[in-house]
Design an enzyme around this catalytic site. Structure first.
Site, mmCIF file in Angstrom:
data_model
loop_
_atom_site.group_PDB
_atom_site.id
_atom_site.type_symbol
_atom_site.label_atom_id
_atom_site.label_comp_id
_atom_site.label_asym_id
_atom_site.label_seq_id
_atom_site.Cartn_x
_atom_site.Cartn_y
_atom_site.Cartn_z
ATOM 1 N N SER A 185 4.521 2.542 8.092
ATOM 2 C CA SER A 185 4.215 1.418 7.207
ATOM 3 C C SER A 185 5.401 1.085 6.307
ATOM 4 O O SER A 185 5.993 1.968 5.691
ATOM 5 C CB SER A 185 3.004 1.746 6.331
ATOM 6 O OG SER A 185 1.833 1.820 7.100
ATOM 7 N N ASP A 216 0.177 -7.463 1.269
ATOM 8 C CA ASP A 216 0.653 -6.116 1.586
ATOM 9 C C ASP A 216 2.177 -6.055 1.645
ATOM 10 O O ASP A 216 2.750 -5.370 2.485
ATOM 11 C CB ASP A 216 0.056 -5.590 2.892
ATOM 12 C CG ASP A 216 0.128 -4.060 2.972
ATOM 13 O OD1 ASP A 216 0.301 -3.428 1.914
ATOM 14 O OD2 ASP A 216 0.032 -3.515 4.090
ATOM 15 N N HIS A 268 0.817 -1.216 0.000
ATOM 16 C CA HIS A 268 0.000 0.000 0.000
ATOM 17 C C HIS A 268 0.847 1.260 0.000
ATOM 18 O O HIS A 268 0.369 2.337 -0.360
ATOM 19 C CB HIS A 268 -0.995 -0.007 1.173
ATOM 20 C CG HIS A 268 -0.403 0.291 2.520
ATOM 21 N ND1 HIS A 268 -0.081 -0.702 3.425
ATOM 22 C CD2 HIS A 268 -0.087 1.459 3.126
ATOM 23 C CE1 HIS A 268 0.394 -0.147 4.528
ATOM 24 N NE2 HIS A 268 0.404 1.165 4.367
ATOM 25 N N GLY A 320 3.368 6.706 8.334
ATOM 26 C CA GLY A 320 4.741 6.776 7.859
ATOM 27 C C GLY A 320 5.575 5.600 8.325
ATOM 28 O O GLY A 320 6.644 5.322 7.782
ATOM 29 N N LEU A 360 -9.019 -22.485 -5.199
ATOM 30 C CA LEU A 360 -9.818 -23.691 -4.996
ATOM 31 C C LEU A 360 -11.316 -23.409 -5.024
ATOM 32 O O LEU A 360 -12.099 -24.220 -5.498
ATOM 33 C CB LEU A 360 -9.467 -24.348 -3.662
ATOM 34 C CG LEU A 360 -8.265 -25.285 -3.625
ATOM 35 C CD1 LEU A 360 -8.093 -25.835 -2.212
ATOM 36 C CD2 LEU A 360 -8.442 -26.435 -4.612
ATOM 37 N N GLY A 361 -11.723 -22.254 -4.481
ATOM 38 C CA GLY A 361 -13.135 -21.908 -4.497
ATOM 39 C C GLY A 361 -13.910 -22.434 -3.316
ATOM 40 O O GLY A 361 -15.025 -22.941 -3.470
#
Length: 287
Positions: A140, A61, A31, A138, A191-192
């Site tokens: 992150s 992320d 991000h 900041g 896989l669902g």
């Protein structure tokens, strides 16, 4: 560190990063560099340089960037699996633009889950580290280190006062980092199914040799899980030949190497263990 949009003009924000290789690669949050292909980095020793975004994986992320000049010596990546609640940790980053800030705290919790999403794709980052080391905007992308200076996490979110979260450095995230270095993206298998961890009853423990499993909550029609014969209510015991019992166990197995290949599943249904085979598809984001 600041990142710019693809036209190289519009600044879209800043954050922190940590050098992890001698040839200039840095690790940060996806991000922090979202929508950017480059930017500028300033290091604690005064070094400044342009950086390029090598690859980003919003579903974990994590992102890898690279400096265009020689960078300071790299940090050593550790293993978050060795952490214990109460252990000292140190957060390094650029909170509120204050470069090279260091705060100390303890591991407040382990095994936390952090929901993430990209478009209509929903996913959970598992085994997130919770710490009370002070984090602010900041921070992150900055390092969470143990008392020996090894990087055990990448700070990703401030969930409240005295409550920070970090993506762990473990076997799964190392695979993600390797994929970003090699291909600039992470290919995942699909896989669902939706599942949740549950304890098994004593008869089920005696039958299977496991104390926990994943109960199937939902099976997407026409998905690999559906084609394999899984049904809501089934208890998935093993996947890819490995026992599964935690929410992230399946996610840790569903990478590029299983796409299009037979993927064995063992499930308990009405007291009977079923051996099933699914063929995972590549996860794609609908347009």
């Amino acid at each position: 560190m600041t990142a710019a949009r693809r036209n190289g003009q519009v600044r879209i924000g800043g954050g922190s990063a940590v050098v992890f290789t001698e040839d200039g690669y840095l690790l940060t949050n996806a991000h922090v560099v979202a929508g950017a292909d480059g930017g500028r980095a300033a290091f604690a020793d005064g070094t400044r340089m342009e950086i390029d975004v090598v690859g980003a994986d919003p579903l974990s992320d994590l992102a890898v960037i690279r400096g265009r000049m020689a960078v300071p010596p790299p940090a050593v990546l550790g293993d978050a699996e060795t952490l214990r609640v109460g252990q000292l940790v140190i957060a390094v980053g650029t909170p509120l633009g204050l470069t090279g800030s260091v705060t100390a705290g303890v591991v407040s919790g382990l095994g936390r889950s952090l929901p993430t999403s990209v478009g209509r794709t929903r996913r959970v980052i598992e085994d997130v580290i919770q710490t009370d080391a002070a984090l602010n905007p900041g921070s992150s992308g900055g390092a969470l280190a143990d008392a020996h200076g090894r990087i055990v996490g990448i700070n990703t979110a401030v969930a409240g006062i005295g409550l920070g979260l970090a993506v762990p450095i473990n076997a799964t995230t190392r695979r993600i980092i390797s994929a970003l270095l090699a291909d600039g993206r992470v290919r995942r298998a699909y896989l669902g199914l939706v599942s949740t961890p549950v304890p098994l009853s004593e008869p089920e423990v005696l039958r299977t040799g496991q104390r926990r499993a994943l109960r199937v909550v939902e099976v997407i029609a026409g998905s690999p899980a559906d084609d394999a014969g899984l049904r809501p209510g089934d208890l998935v015991l093993r996947a890819g030949g490995r026992p599964v019992s935690r929410a992230g166990d399946l996610q840790q197995l569903l990478f590029a190497d299983v796409i299009g290949a037979p993927f064995p599943l063992a499930a308990l249904r009405s007291g009977v263990v079923l051996d099933l085979v699914a063929v995972p598809q590549e996860m794609t984001e609908p347009g």
